[in-house]
Every structure is written in structure tokens, then in C-alpha cells.
Design an enzyme around this catalytic site. Structure first.
Site, short mmCIF file in Angstrom:
data_model
loop_
_atom_site.label_atom_id
_atom_site.label_comp_id
_atom_site.label_asym_id
_atom_site.label_seq_id
_atom_site.Cartn_x
_atom_site.Cartn_y
_atom_site.Cartn_z
N GLY A 12 1.03 -1.20 0.25
CA GLY A 12 -0.02 0.05 -0.18
C GLY A 12 0.71 1.41 0.02
O GLY A 12 1.58 1.68 -0.69
N VAL A 58 4.68 -4.19 14.86
CA VAL A 58 4.44 -2.59 15.77
C VAL A 58 4.04 -2.88 17.27
O VAL A 58 4.14 -2.42 18.04
CB VAL A 58 4.55 -1.24 14.75
CG1 VAL A 58 5.32 -1.10 14.00
CG2 VAL A 58 2.82 -1.02 14.15
N ASN A 83 3.79 5.06 9.20
CA ASN A 83 2.25 4.84 7.87
C ASN A 83 1.69 3.37 8.90
O ASN A 83 0.39 2.92 8.33
CB ASN A 83 3.58 4.41 6.63
CG ASN A 83 2.18 3.27 5.35
OD1 ASN A 83 1.77 3.97 5.33
ND2 ASN A 83 2.38 2.08 5.83
N TYR A 149 -11.89 2.87 15.04
CA TYR A 149 -10.45 3.48 13.56
C TYR A 149 -10.65 4.78 14.18
O TYR A 149 -9.63 5.58 14.41
CB TYR A 149 -11.33 2.66 12.13
CG TYR A 149 -10.14 3.14 11.37
CD1 TYR A 149 -9.01 3.13 11.57
CD2 TYR A 149 -10.90 3.62 10.69
CE1 TYR A 149 -7.73 3.04 10.54
CE2 TYR A 149 -9.90 4.86 9.31
CZ TYR A 149 -8.33 4.17 9.53
OH TYR A 149 -7.54 4.39 8.42
N LYS A 153 -7.56 7.44 14.49
CA LYS A 153 -6.76 8.27 13.80
C LYS A 153 -7.15 9.20 14.23
O LYS A 153 -5.94 10.07 13.88
CB LYS A 153 -6.92 8.00 12.53
CG LYS A 153 -7.17 6.59 11.87
CD LYS A 153 -4.96 7.14 11.11
CE LYS A 153 -4.75 5.84 10.19
NZ LYS A 153 -3.49 6.04 9.81
C1 8X3 Z 1 -8.97 5.36 5.56
C2 8X3 Z 1 -9.80 6.44 5.01
O1 8X3 Z 1 -11.92 7.43 4.34
O2 8X3 Z 1 -12.33 4.82 5.36
O3 8X3 Z 1 -8.11 6.31 6.47
O4 8X3 Z 1 -12.05 6.84 6.48
S1 8X3 Z 1 -11.29 6.16 5.30
#
Ligand code: 8X3
Length: 249
Positions: A12, A58, A83, A149, A153
Site C-alpha cells: 500500500g 509494531v 505509516n 478506527y 486516527k
Molecule cells: C482510510 C480512509 O475514509 O476509510 O483511513 O476513513 S476512510
């Protein structure tokens, strides 16, 4: 020429950054879980630049500590690209799996910190360096079923800002790239191999490709020393936000 350490380099966005950096003369320290996948990339790029490869997860703090000790002993890292990371599952929070939550918090957040710590020590001692954190549009917005998720982030977003503030006295550049929909193996991991769901993510749009993100990373590292591109959101033209996507039916 500078040396860049890239985590998640075996596929990726990480693989694309490795290839584009090598094509532009950057030496590489590639990190990934799979020797099988990383070894051919190392071989391919070693004809252009110096390439070392290290294999670890990691999420495994002990493993990271021992491999990173070896890395900082052998290499001066000018650029760190954090990454490695993934989405695991996409469900409403009441149906979420604790294993998935662990995988995302451990990989996307704690793993990033485990890798960064020894490199930061090298960079502060030297008073130079550059860190690029790969965030996500999910670090800027929360969308339905994105819950943990998105949280992981958002943590990357906060850590990126925290690093830039705290490392300011050392002249270290800290940058984040926050991509939207990029057509990599990301969705097949998120949907645990359900290719129908994974492919649907990119149906009716032209998504980003890994190289689009690599080009932004290259732009960041090739700026003059006084320029820090601190934060870039990159979306496909068809995507206006995490959830507003213009799909051709
Ligand atoms: C990946 C992009 O739009 O699926 O981080 O969150 S999204």
C-alpha cells in the site's frame, strides 16, 4: 543523501513511498511484518539506494524495542514515516469486537509511539530530522461505524500536533498526511477479506492510489529545511468529506 525509515513498507502507501523515495535517491530502512513481502521490495530497490529491512509487528512492544535498538545503533534516521496501521472491522459500536479495538489502538496508536520513541531520541540528540505521520480523513471526522478506527486516527492527529509542539526546540519537522479513500489492501483488511464489501468502497468513483500519497510525502521531504508542510488532507475528487462521496451509479 538522507535515510528514511518507513513502517508498513511491504504494501500500500508504505510500499509506494519506499519506491518513490528510492527513485529519488533516499536510502531506506524498511519495516514490516512479512519478510516474504518485504524481501522482494528490498531486492528491487537495492539496485538504486542502500536498503535495509527489519521484520516486526509494531504492536509488540518488546519486539519493537529490541529491533529499534538495533536500527538506531546501525542507522542514522533522517526521516521517519509512521505509516503502519489498519482498520479492523466496520460495525456500529454496540456490535464492535474487542479484538478489533485492540488491533487498532495497539497498531495505529501505541505502535506509532513505540517506533517513534527511539527515533525521536536520535533526532533530538542530533537536533534534526523529519517525521511524517500517516493519518486519515478518519482523524479529522467521525463517521458512522468508524468509531474506534476514527478514534485511533484522531489520536494520530493529536500525537502529530503534540510531536510538532514538543520537538520544536530541536528543529525537527513534523508533518501529517490525512488521506481519504485510497485503493490499497486497506478495505480488504477492514472487511476481513470480504471482497464484495471491500470493492464497494471504491465503486463508482476514482479513488486515490498509493502513489498519490507517496508524491505528497516526497514533496514534504524535498522542501528546503525551513519549510514544514505540517498537515495535508488528500481526497479523491469524488470525495468531499468522509461521507459525502459522488458515486456514479
Ligand atoms: C482510510 C480512509 O475514509 O476509510 O483511513 O476513513 S476512510
Amino acid at each position: 543523501m538522507s535515510t528514511a525509515l518507513i513502517t508498513g513498507a511491504s504494501s500500500g502507501i508504505g510500499e509506494a513511498i519506499a519506491k518513490l523515495f528510492a527513485a529519488n535517491g533516499y536510502h531506506l530502512v524498511l519495516c514490516g511484518r512479512s519478510k516474504e513481502r518485504l524481501e522482494p521490495i528490498k531486492k528491487e530497490l537495492a539496485s538504486h539506494v542502500d536498503v535495509a529491512a527489519y521484520y516486526f509487528d509494531v504492536r509488540n512492544r518488546k519486539e519493537v524495542a529490541s529491533v529499534m535498538a538495533e536500527i538506531v545503533n546501525k542507522h542514522t534516521i533522517d526521516i521517519l514515516v509512521n505509516n503502519a496501521g489498519n482498520a479492523h472491522g466496520m460495525t456500529p459500536i454496540d456490535e464492535g469486537s474487542m479484538d478489533d479495538w485492540d488491533a487498532m489502538i495497539d497498531g495505529n496508536v501505541k505502535g506509532l509511539l513505540y517506533v517513534s520513541k527511539p527515533i525521536i531520541a536520535q533526532m533530538t540528540a542530533r537536533k534534526s530530522g523529519q517525521i511524517i505521520n500517516i493519518g486519515s480523513i478518519a482523524g479529522k471526522e467521525v463517521y458512522p461505524k468508524g468509531n474506534v478506527y476514527c478514534a485511533s486516527k484522531h489520536a494520530v492527529d493529536a500525537i502529530n500536533n503534540g510531536m510538532r509542539l514538543d520537538l520544536n526546540p530541536y528543529g525537527i519537522r513534523v508533518s501529517q498526511i490525512s488521506p481519504g479513500l485510497v485503493n490499497t489492501g486497506f478495505s480488504s483488511v477492514r472487511f476481513k477479506g470480504d471482497m464484495q464489501k471491500a470493492d464497494a468502497t471504491y465503486t463508482g468513483i476514482e479513488p486515490l492510489y498509493a502513489n498519490d500519497i507517496a508524491e505528497v510525502a516526497l514533496f514534504m521531504v524535498s522542501r528546503p529545511a525551513h519549510v514544514n508542510i505540517s498537515d495535508v488532507i488528500v481526497l479523491p475528487t469524488a470525495q468531499a468529506s468522509a461521507t459525502v462521496i459522488n458515486r456514479i451509479k
